[in-house]
Design an enzyme around this catalytic site. Structure first.
Site: not given
Ligand code: ADP
Ligand code: ADP
Ligand code: MG
Length: 472
Positions: A115, A199, A291
């Site tokens: 990430k 974050e 995916r």
């Protein structure tokens, strides 16, 4: 075209892939653990092989699976979601041994699965991301400094996280200090990596994600967005396409951003770019899933595009069949993740034997599931046992259809989230299409439904009444 596909997965998504293969004239190979001996994907595939007694790890054994795919004469591997689907090593092992991996290149899986790397890539591409740490954190002190700079509340997240785990909101320095080691140990256990980052927490955002398709000839398109704001503990429960909370300009904007994001990393195959939308209408990139997603179904419903078939075609090297302006969207689709859980008991898993199952039907209804009457749900896997997808031309009608369909579905022997979803469908905020990721937490009373007597119980009551009148 591909001739034979090895399905490195189980349950409903394995069945979904088998169905796509059958329609395309491709042979399918299923695998199963001993615990999955009676699973539906085993019965539906053209060939099925038992791969061991360890319920989880046998589905994760990269070398054994690649060997078996080759031994059974497959030319491609579909990883589904979960398990090895976002494992770059698996994709690389397939590629190195001459198998087509149905997904993006291993390097892209690796980059977007991390990430912090994904955030860097998006910043470089000019995509808005939430303010946060530059890469992974190295100490709790660094975390405290970054948090001070971006301002509380913050989200402490596992860099390789997925499935809603390894994420903690921290409202102040004390909470951040307390959670720091916890998230690290959770991440290490669940994802085999101790990396974490910070974050800014977007308070009560909407989760908006965009489905993209990208071929090996440079074409990238999007299939509009999904609203997955109805979540519990960062896990999706109900998904909607398109979002009833976006206007047309926002819809075009976010679709365009997702295409730029995919192009900027050389993305191929189907993928999803996830964003958060805040109260002032700003979007922030959150992560990319490399995916097929659990909720791909609702996008298929509103666009008519078979995403699994497109994945297979793209992997076979064929160009996309649609230009962006040929993607037409119609009405609304809602997916309910029917989980074997007891909402009244803090959503405790409720595995066991399905004593009776009646699939819902009628117009605008699709069920993707691997359950059947008499099936014993093994306790080792995900608690999601069925996906119920409804669609209609308007949001209001989609809600009504959802109510009718969830009542239409008969699923006995285990507790499920169905009655809870019926309560959500009655909620005024949901009905007007205004909700955010705080909805479930803000409405704890929705678990207060009454369990209606079930037809089985009624049947015995009726039998007793009949018996009393006939003197039997
Ligand atoms: P989607 O993004 O398609 O909605 P979810 O986040 O619900 O998917 O995850 C789908 C399945 O994959 C779940 O069983 C989840 O636990 C699993 N999963 C997702 N990401 C990871 C990961 N990084 N590691 C392990 N399991 C994962
Ligand atoms: P996963 O890989 O587990 O799907 P995500 O990064 O997609 O993890 O986050 C899962 C969910 O957690 C999001 O849908 C959202 O509800 C919540 N979330 C994640 N990051 C933030 C954030 N910065 N602010 C607010 N909520 C967040
Ligand atoms: Mg996510």
């Amino acid at each position: 075209m591909l001739r034979k596909i090895f399905i490195a997965n189980r349950g409903e998504i394995a069945v979904r892939i088998i169905r796509a293969c059958a329609e395309m004239g491709i042979r399918s190979v299923a695998i199963y653990s001993e615990a999955d001996r009676f699973a539906l994907h085993v019965k539906k595939a053209d060939e099925s092989y038992c791969i061991g007694s360890e319920p989880m790890s046998c589905y994760l054994n990269i070398h054994a699976l690649v060997d078996l795919a080759l031994a059974t004469g497959c030319d491609a591997v579909h990883p589904g979601y979960g398990f090895l689907s976002e494992n770059a090593q698996f994709a690389r092992a397939c590629k190195e041994r001459g198998l087509i991996f149905i997904g993006p290149e291993p390097e892209v899986i690796h980059r977007m699965g991390d990430k912090t790397e994904a955030r860097q890539a998006m910043i470089a591409a000019g995509i808005p991301v939430t303010p946060g740490s530059d890469g992974n954190l190295h100490s709790v002190n660094e975390a405290l400094q970054v948090a001070e700079k971006i301002g509380y509340p913050v989200m402490l997240k596992a860099t390789s996280g997925g499935g809603g785990r390894g994420i903690r909101r921290c409202d102040n320095a004390e909470e951040l200090t307390r959670n720091y080691d916890r998230v690290i140990s959770e991440a290490t256990k669940a994802f085999g990596s101790a990396d974490v980052f910070l974050e800014k927490c977007i308070v009560n955002p909407k989760h908006i994600e965009v489905q993209v398709l990208a071929d090996h000839h440079g074409s990238v398109i999007h299939l509009y967005e999904r609203d997955c704001s109805i979540q519990r503990r960062n896990q999706k429960l109900i998904e909607i396409a398109p979002s009833p909370q976006l206007d047309e300009a926002q819809r075009q904007y976010i679709g365009g951003l997702a295409v730029i994001a995919a192009k900027s990393v050389g993305y191929t195959n189907a993928g999803t770019v996830e964003f958060l939308l805040d109260d002032s209408g700003r979007f922030y990139f959150m992560e990319m899933n490399t995916r097929v997603q659990v909720e791909h179904t609702i996008t298929e419903t509103i666009t008519g595009v078979d995403i699994v078939e497109e994945q297979i075609r793209i992997a076979a090297g064929l160009p996309l069949r649609f230009r962006q302006d040929e993607i037409v969207r119609r009405g609304y689709a809602i997916q309910f993740r029917v989980n074997a859980e007891d909402p009244k008991n803090n959503f405790l898993p409720s595995f066991g034997r399905i004593s009776r199952y009646y699939a819902p039907g009628g117009p605008g209804v699709r069920t993707d599931t691997a359950i059947y009457t008499g099936y014993e749900i093994p306790p080792f896997y995900d608690s999601m046992v069925a996906k119920v997808i409804v669609s209609a031309l308007t949001w209001e009608d989609a809600i009504k259809r959802g109510q009718r369909t969830l009542r239409d579905m008969g699923l006995f022997g285990i507790k499920t989230t169905i009655p809870y979803y019926l309560k959500i469908l009655k909620h005024p905020q949901f009905r007007i299409g205004k909700f955010n990721t705080g909805f479930v937490e803000q409405n704890p009373n929705l678990v207060n439904y009454s369990d209606k007597p079930r037809p089985e119980v009624l049947a015995s009551v009726i039998a007793a009444v009949v018996a009393s009148h006939t003197g039997l």
